[in-house]
Design an enzyme around this catalytic site. Structure first.
Site, short mmCIF file in Angstrom:
data_model
loop_
_atom_site.label_atom_id
_atom_site.label_comp_id
_atom_site.label_asym_id
_atom_site.label_seq_id
_atom_site.Cartn_x
_atom_site.Cartn_y
_atom_site.Cartn_z
N HIS A 143 0.86 -1.18 0.00
CA HIS A 143 0.00 0.00 0.00
C HIS A 143 0.89 1.23 0.00
CE1 HIS A 143 -4.01 -1.65 0.09
NE2 HIS A 143 -3.67 -2.49 1.06
N ASP A 173 -0.50 6.98 -3.78
CA ASP A 173 -1.83 6.70 -4.32
C ASP A 173 -2.31 7.80 -5.25
OD1 ASP A 173 -1.88 4.36 -2.96
OD2 ASP A 173 -3.51 4.87 -1.61
#
Length: 377
Positions: A143, A173
């Site tokens: 992540h 992200d």
């Protein structure tokens, strides 16, 4: 001049097969500027991820999801023959397709670049992933925090003790997604010359390092690597820092240039520091003096006092405050001649399935049959 009602990317057809933050953000950026984005969603469609009880993941594709704005939503089961057939028909008319799987998943679902490019040679296929499509980390789970750490940038985001600080998932992200969106537009520009689409390998780890290009300049020049909490723009100087105010709020100080620093010292009543900006031996005392000064007033009072001053001081706003102050402005870059869209997300997941399938020329009977079998939703 009359402003056209069509966005800059009007006529561009995009299929958004992603679920987490980066892919949907790429597609949202394209949709904001007029692209027709079809968001394809289904629990089984997302392969390894499946459904999630996490409130954040449950938000994806819901009517409250701003990453779904300006998009249409349909549901497909790519594990079924009917679902894959519908995807392939959509691909035949698409310009861009965005995925977010680890390497190997797309092949298992018949949604890999080789398969889809055979159906549409003009397709620009963007595979957003943590570590790219090749290399030793390609299939590793991860992540945002993992990607920022591996990129080397997390070492710059440290406190004065050198301990890395966990950042909100903006860098990989969303910063990485913006880099991917640029790459898609570059591929579309190349297609205008060659007539062919291509595969875009968008590694979020690589994108974070790309965002830190200026720091790479330091290494190339043989200068010391900047350390978190130590370098000029990482908290190492008192005139580029955050200070608490009397009401427990905070202000940002970024008085890097001499004229801004001198004026700030004047307004803080610290004129004795005006000639000490780059004398590191004065920094402990300077930081303490700045901290004491800012504690003498509330954030609001400081903003009123310094509103018309060139001192590079601003408030640390809560995100809710910032959104309200924006008055509905999404923050998308403004173009002078083509408008940015801001329509609501779909009213519910799969709200546009019938409309999208009808646009493929399917009859009512075909649509009902696919829905009855569960191949589409």
């Amino acid at each position: 001049m009359t402003v056209p009602s069509l966005g800059a990317l009007d006529g561009l057809r995009v299929l958004d097969l992603s679920r987490h933050a980066p892919g949907p953000f790429v597609a949202m950026m394209l949709a904001d500027h007029g692209a027709d984005v079809v968001q394809i969603a289904d629990a089984t469609f997302h392969g390894e991820h499946g459904q999630s009880n996490d409130a954040y993941m449950a938000l994806r594709g819901s009517p409250a999801d701003q990453l779904s704005r300006n998009k249409r939503s349909i549901g497909l089961d790519l594990k079924s023959h009917g679902g894959r057939t519908v995807l392939h028909r959509l691909v035949e008319r698409a310009d861009v397709l965005i995925t977010e799987w680890r390497p190997g998943t797309a092949e298992r679902l018949g949604a890999d670049y080789r398969t889809l490019a055979a159906l549409n040679a003009r397709l620009v296929y963007c595979a957003v992933s943590g570590y790219g499509q090749s290399g030793p980390e390609a299939r590793q789970a991860g992540h945002d925090l993992n990607y920022v750490g591996r990129s080397g940038v997390l070492s710059l985001l440290a406190d004065r003790n050198g301990r890395p600080i966990v950042p909100v998932n903006i860098l990989a992200d969303f910063g990485g997604a913006a880099v991917a969106a640029f790459a898609i537009l570059a591929a579309l520009t190349a297609r205008g010359r060659t007539g062919r689409g291509q595969f875009v390998d968008a590694s979020l780890t690589d994108a974070v390092r790309y965002l830190a290009t200026d720091f790479a300049s330091l290494a190339g020049a043989g200068l010391a690597e900047p350390r978190g909490g130590d370098w000029v723009v990482t908290g190492g100087v008192p005139f580029y820092d955050v200070y608490e105010t009397r009401d427990g709020r905070h202000v940002t100080v970024a008085a890097l240039e001499d004229r801004f620093f001198r004026r700030l010292c004047e307004r803080l009543g610290l004129t004795e520091l005006a000639d000490a900006q780059w004398r590191r031996d004065t920094y402990p005392a300077m930081r303490a003096a700045f901290a004491s000064a800012f504690l003498s007033r509330t954030q609001r009072e400081w903003m009123a006092l310094l509103a018309d001053e060139d001192v590079c001081v601003g408030p640390v706003a809560s995100f809710t405050e910032a959104v309200r102050a924006a008055g509905g402005d999404t923050g998308a870059p403004r173009l002078s001649d083509t408008p940015v869209r801001s329509s609501a997300p779909p009213a519910k997941p799969f709200a546009d399935t019938d409309e999208v399938l009808a646009g493929l020329g399917m009859s009512r009977e075909e649509i009902d049959r696919l829905k009855g079998s569960g191949d589409v939703r």
